[in-house]
Motif scaffolding. Structure first.
Motif, mmCIF file in Angstrom:
data_model
loop_
_atom_site.group_PDB
_atom_site.id
_atom_site.type_symbol
_atom_site.label_atom_id
_atom_site.label_comp_id
_atom_site.label_asym_id
_atom_site.label_seq_id
_atom_site.Cartn_x
_atom_site.Cartn_y
_atom_site.Cartn_z
ATOM 1 N N MET A 199 1.200 -1.214 0.062
ATOM 2 C CA MET A 199 0.057 -0.079 0.021
ATOM 3 C C MET A 199 0.694 1.409 -0.058
ATOM 4 O O MET A 199 1.966 1.292 0.601
ATOM 5 N N ARG A 200 0.220 2.286 -0.571
ATOM 6 C CA ARG A 200 1.222 3.656 -0.741
ATOM 7 C C ARG A 200 0.716 4.145 0.341
ATOM 8 O O ARG A 200 1.481 5.367 0.859
ATOM 9 N N TRP A 244 -5.135 1.547 8.131
ATOM 10 C CA TRP A 244 -5.352 0.508 9.068
ATOM 11 C C TRP A 244 -6.541 -0.229 8.814
ATOM 12 O O TRP A 244 -6.426 -1.559 9.068
ATOM 13 N N PRO A 245 -7.906 -0.054 8.693
ATOM 14 C CA PRO A 245 -8.870 -0.845 8.299
ATOM 15 C C PRO A 245 -8.558 -2.032 7.476
ATOM 16 O O PRO A 245 -8.942 -3.170 7.708
ATOM 17 N N ARG A 246 -7.914 -1.859 6.248
ATOM 18 C CA ARG A 246 -7.528 -2.994 5.337
ATOM 19 C C ARG A 246 -6.537 -3.733 5.803
ATOM 20 O O ARG A 246 -6.685 -5.111 5.779
ATOM 21 N N ARG A 247 -5.591 -3.144 6.621
ATOM 22 C CA ARG A 247 -4.497 -3.781 7.087
ATOM 23 C C ARG A 247 -5.019 -4.812 8.166
ATOM 24 O O ARG A 247 -4.668 -6.043 8.413
ATOM 25 N N ILE A 303 -9.272 2.276 -2.628
ATOM 26 C CA ILE A 303 -8.421 3.621 -2.701
ATOM 27 C C ILE A 303 -6.965 3.544 -2.086
ATOM 28 O O ILE A 303 -7.045 3.273 -0.914
ATOM 29 N N ASP A 304 -6.068 4.019 -2.654
ATOM 30 C CA ASP A 304 -4.716 3.943 -2.056
ATOM 31 C C ASP A 304 -4.021 5.039 -2.263
ATOM 32 O O ASP A 304 -2.893 5.493 -3.370
#
Length: 517
Positions: free
Chosen positions: A1-2, A9-12, A150-151
């Motif tokens: 992730m960029r 944090w939520p995606r991680r 979105i990144d």
């Protein structure tokens, strides 16, 4: 992730523990997978409204999953989140929304009129969080958002949060906290408090306050634990929640922890799941600490402020009972000094101002360069405005705010020290000490006492108790019994309100009056 900031944090968390409960609110539970998906849709929705890097997204309302969804969605876009005190009046909400230039204001139904006032004043777009389908604009907004990830390229140095100080004098200042400030602060908590990934933490203090968000919620989520959001504090209801959800971690201020012990069911309530109680805002009296230790609950204390992320000092449970009045040593990635007026480190037992430095300390005040410059000693160390001492072990004890100290007969008196003593009286539930004018000594102390018994003690009893334990010049010369004391959401006494209400000459008093100013 960029995205190296809070927005990632939520995606991680979801890729690590997708099925684990992230947020509990009432009868609703969101797993990390579900929460990450909602944050993505919210971020896409905000982007469609024109919100992008550096734009401000404000929130005003009680604790709710929407607060965290909007917070992380803003971080996903590189936007800046602005939580506003839900206790403010409509004109104050409008003023702060205008000050930060908010593009969107998310609000609950209880603050609908306030949001309308802000919208009329600044043109901010509003989204309501409601309980009924027809009034719940936020959920409809999230549901309509796209699922496309979105990144954004967000760094730890980018601004993440504007958190307005309590504003006890003049216009509140907006402390700008970066993604790095919040991340390093969370790391400090994870390391020093020794959080586990299976924590279930009660979040009953308002999330618009730095401690609830950054000392409790964010570190718990970083570890992959569960946060149980409660929109209002009630002792009986809170004890029910502790038992129902098997809460492991309690976080709050001494007044909350004391209130939890008042119900008759306290001794019989099943608290076997609770590992620790983490307290801040003001020093906890020994009687309160022992009450929790007697139930097998580790009790820790800490010190900090909005501008420091907020964690600065931490006193672990192993020293809680032996270091009453102390707030410990610097967090792992924090440096703290206590200095005199010339900027020299004080010796053991000497009083000086607390200075803080570290990756947790704010980048500055929003659009207030002069205030920012004045708040840093040598451009490096944040000046807390708090007076403290350091003992031979390196543990710091907060003596008082510089502005709360008064001089009696040429001697400095620190009200916090006197309050700590008065808290030990069995008939005292809460107390505050202020300086009042005196023709002989310049100023003398006045104690405002909230009785712990139906029949309040006498003024002479309170003064006699203090006389046995303090130097004569520190002993309050008058006592006023009140039913409550004004505190801000962090639990700190609002001394300015007390000084406005009780500025008269010092005459011993035993009249019970309610202070809800």
């Amino acid at each position: 992730m960029r995205n190296n900031g809070i927005g990632s944090w939520p995606r991680r968390c979801a890729r690590r523990n997708p099925g684990r409960a992230a947020i509990v609110h009432g009868d609703r539970t969101l797993t990390y997978r579900e929460f990450a998906a909602r944050v993505t849709r919210a971020a896409n929705g905000l982007r469609k409204l024109g919100v992008g890097r550096g734009d401000r997204v404000a929130y005003v309302g009680a604790n709710h999953p929407a607060f965290l969804e909007a917070f992380f969605a803003a971080g996903t876009l590189g936007a800046v989140f602005v939580p506003l005190n839900m206790r403010l009046a409509g004109r104050e909400i409008a003023a702060l929304a205008g000050d930060c230039g908010a593009a969107v204001l998310v609000h609950d139904t209880g603050r609908a009129a306030h949001a309308g006032e802000a919208s009329a004043a600044s043109g901010v777009r509003t989204l309501q969080v409601g309980t009924e389908p027809g009034e719940d604009e936020w959920n409809a907004f999230v549901d309509a958002g796209e699922d496309t990830a979105i990144d954004e390229d967000v760094s730890l140095d980018d601004p993440c949060l504007i958190m307005y100080t309590s504003g006890t004098t003049g216009m509140p200042k907006g402390a700008v906290l970066t993604h790095g400030n919040l991340t390093w602060n969370a790391m400090d908590v994870v390391v020093d408090v020794d959080l586990r990934s299976d924590e279930v933490s009660l979040v009953v203090a308002p999330l618009f306050h730095a401690a609830a968000l950054s000392m409790n919620c964010l570190p718990i989520m970083l570890k992959g634990g569960t946060v149980v959001l409660v929109d209002a504090f009630d002792p009986e209801r809170t004890l029910d929640i502790v038992q129902r959800y098997r809460i492991t971690h309690l976080h709050g201020v001494p007044t909350i922890f004391e209130a939890l012990t008042r119900p008759q069911r306290w001794p019989e309530t099943d608290l076997s799941s609770v590992r620790r109680a983490s307290s801040g805002g003001s020093a906890a009296p020994l009687t309160l600490i022992r009450t929790y230790l007697d139930r097998g609950i580790a009790f820790s204390q800490g010190y900090g402020m909005t501008e420091t992320g907020p964690g600065a000092l931490y006193l672990p449970p192993t020293r809680a009972a032996d270091k009453v009045g102390a707030v410990g040593r610097p967090h792992f990635f924090v440096d703290v000094r206590v200095v005199d007026a010339e900027g020299r480190d004080v010796g053991p037992g000497e009083v000086g101002e607390v200075l803080v430095q570290g990756p947790n300390v704010m980048s500055g005040y929003w659009n207030r360069p002069d205030a920012t410059e004045a708040s840093f000693a040598g451009g490096k160390w944040f000046r807390s405005g708090d007076l403290a001492t350091v003992d031979d072990d390196g543990d710091v004890s907060i003596v008082d705010r510089i502005k709360d100290m008064y001089i009696s007969g040429g001697e400095n008196v620190y009200p916090a020290e006197v309050e700590q003593i008065l808290h030990g009286h069995p008939a005292v539930r809460d107390c505050a000490v202020i300086g009042v004018p005196d023709p002989t000594w310049g100023e003398v102390g006045r104690a405002l006492i909230v009785p712990a018994t139906a029949e309040p003690p006498s003024a002479d009893d309170i003064i006699g108790y203090a006389t046995e334990r303090l130097a004569k010049f520190k002993v309050p010369k008058s006592v006023v019994f009140v039913s409550e004391l004004p505190r801000n959401p962090s639990g700190k006494l609002l001394k300015n309100r007390l000084r406005d209400r009780y500025p008269l000459s010092a005459t011993p008093t035993s009249t019970l009056g309610k202070d809800n100013s």
